[in-house]
Each structure stands twice: as C-alpha cells, then as structure tokens.
Design an enzyme around this catalytic site. Structure first.
Site, PDB file in Angstrom:
ATOM      1  N   HIS A 291       3.813  -2.356   2.902  1.00 46.04           N
ATOM      2  CA  HIS A 291       3.768  -1.157   2.572  1.00 46.04           C
ATOM      3  C   HIS A 291       5.021  -0.866   2.020  1.00 46.04           C
ATOM      4  O   HIS A 291       6.147  -1.261   2.335  1.00 46.04           O
ATOM      5  CB  HIS A 291       3.286  -0.224   3.662  1.00 46.04           C
ATOM      6  CG  HIS A 291       2.255  -0.223   4.331  1.00 46.04           C
ATOM      7  ND1 HIS A 291       2.047  -1.320   5.254  1.00 46.04           N
ATOM      8  CD2 HIS A 291       1.171   0.587   4.070  1.00 46.04           C
ATOM      9  CE1 HIS A 291       0.689  -1.011   5.507  1.00 46.04           C
ATOM     10  NE2 HIS A 291       0.100  -0.025   4.921  1.00 46.04           N
TER      11      HIS A 291
ATOM     12  N   ASP B  18       0.908  -1.346   0.010  1.00 38.99           N
ATOM     13  CA  ASP B  18       0.069   0.086  -0.001  1.00 38.99           C
ATOM     14  C   ASP B  18       0.715   1.313  -0.048  1.00 38.99           C
ATOM     15  O   ASP B  18       1.939   1.273   0.397  1.00 38.99           O
ATOM     16  CB  ASP B  18      -0.892   0.101   1.295  1.00 38.99           C
ATOM     17  CG  ASP B  18      -1.983  -0.762   1.147  1.00 38.99           C
ATOM     18  OD1 ASP B  18      -2.224  -1.539   0.343  1.00 38.99           O
ATOM     19  OD2 ASP B  18      -2.856  -0.795   2.106  1.00 38.99           O
TER      20      ASP B  18
END
Length: 279
Positions: free
Chosen positions: A244, A99
């Site tokens: 991430h 992400d």
C-alpha cells in the site's frame, strides 16, 4: 518503434504499373529486398523493432510501448468468476502492486525506489486520491508503471447497489483518463471482495479483475521486519505482492521496500506488470 526507412510511394507504384504492366507491378510489390547476384545490398536502414517478449521483465521500456489506448479498448474483457490471483507459467516474473493511493507523502519515495532498481509496478488507485494527484499519475505512466482502478472511495462493493458500484468504478476510470489520456484496463475490488455483479460491471467498463497472492500485511502497520518477512517468505514465480502507498501511515512500507526489493533482485527474481491477453 517503426522502421524509419522511407517506403516506395503508392503513386509511384501506380504510375509504374500503368507503364510496365501488372506483372512488373507485382514484382515491385513482392520482391524480397536482398541483393541480386552480382548486385549490391539495399542501403542500410534502422533495424526492425524487436518483438515484445512473451513475459516482459522489470527492465523493459514503459508499457505504453506495447499497446495504444485504442488497441487496449478493443481488447475483449472477460467476465470472470474469480480474479487473477497469480501470473501463469512456472517461470513467470513476480508482480508488485500498491493500493489506495496516490499519496503525496508515500507514493513519490516508492516511485523513486522503483526507478532506482528499474522495476515496474501496478498502482491500484482510489479515485478520490487520484482526482487531485494527476501529476503523480502521469509520473507513474511516464516511468512505465500500470494504473488500475480500486474504486472511488474504497467501499465494500459486494454490499453496494448496482448504481453505486458502477459510479465508484466509472468515476475512478474517468479521473485516470483525464490525467493520463486512457482509462485503466485492470481493477481490484476493495478488501478483495468480489461477486458476480462486481465482475460484470468491471468488465462492462473494460477492466479485468486482478487480486494478489502474497499480502505484505503493511495495512496493519505491523513493523518493518514483519513486512519484509512476509514478502521474502512468499516470493516466487508468478506471485502477485500486495502493498500500500496510501490509506494510513505507510512509512513502514517504504522502509521495508528498501530492504526486500533489492534482496529479491539479487536473488534473481524479476518483476513485471500485467498485460491484457497474457493472463
């Protein structure tokens, strides 16, 4: 890939029909291309394209081969009441997601590691990052990864107005489409916060909702060992891993990935990317 063997031209068939009659034409159009008794087999052409497996694993060709942008846009988009939390089936491969990126500091080494191990992942990008990193988006697609929509500026969508939610998602989809030629088919709400309006607006923009099963906790920057333990401890069929590649110092994420990814592969785990219609 389609069979490159030349086909019988339609005009030839029509001329033949005029001369030989409808019965002969039907024979030409429906004849099974095998040798008649005592005859010879037709010339060998390229083999037919292999059928796409129900659950493509991490070692398959880029996802772009499975559906064209036109096909993707025609797929119906459900308005869910909860996002996809894991992949269906007792033996389904895992899904690796990242992400907040792309970030030119951390996304390239992550892509390098994925390429080295022949693993495909899904990157949920933020529009304000993606808008200036078209080269990284194109590399993702070229190497078989999927790009998803993670909003433009990572707000809490459940507290935003309809106009803001739509703008956050729409601007990001437009940025992705400018870079790679097609908009995302998947979205992930920032903070995993969903409500009926977010589901509906995402579906109106042609995106299905995708969440996660295992949180690597890398967003807390808890140390490489903790990240490794989180992923290894939660690994299993159909699990969706959250990691991430932006939004902070992601050096721990990169270092941890170097350890847990080859270990899971050595243990027999497989990775895939989501395909619309399968979840």
């Amino acid at each position: 890939m389609t069979n490159d063997a030349p086909l019988v031209p339609r005009r030839f068939l029509l001329r033949t029909a005029a001369v030989l009659g409808a019965a002969v034409t039907t024979r030409l159009l429906t004849a099974d291309p095998v040798a008649e008794p005592g005859g010879t087999l037709p010339a060998a052409g390229p083999p037919p394209a292999a059928a796409v497996p129900a659950h493509p694993d991490h070692r398959l060709r880029p996802l772009a081969g499975y559906a064209t942008p036109e096909t993707a846009r025609r797929l119906p988009t459900p308005v869910r009441t909860k996002p996809v939390l894991r992949m269906p089936g007792a033996a389904h491969p895992m899904v690796l997601t990242f992400d907040d990126g792309p970030d030119p500091r951390y996304t390239p080494p992550i892509l390098d590691l994925l390429r080295r191990h022949h693993v495909r992942a899904t990157f949920f990008v933020c529009g304000e990052m993606a808008d200036t990193q078209g080269g990284l988006l194109r590399r993702m697609v070229d190497e078989g990864h999927v790009i998803g929509n993670h909003s433009w500026s990572h707000p809490l969508l459940t507290r935003a107005s309809t106009a803001v939610v739509r703008a956050e998602l729409e601007r990001t989809s437009e940025a992705v489409e400018r870079a790679v030629g097609r908009p995302p088919q998947w979205m992930r709400a920032p903070y995993g916060a969903w409500n009926r309006r977010v589901f509906r607006l995402g579906a109106e923009l042609g995106m299905d909702a995708f969440a996660w099963t295992v949180d690597s906790l890398d967003w807390k920057e808890p140390g490489t060992r903790t990240i490794i333990d989180q992923v290894l401890g939660g690994a299993g069929p159909g699990v969706i891993v959250l990691a991430h590649d932006a939004g902070g110092d992601r050096s721990q994420t990169v270092t941890a990935l170097r350890t847990w990814l080859p270990r899971l592969l050595a243990d027999g785990h497989r990775f895939t990317v989501p395909v619309r219609g399968e979840v």
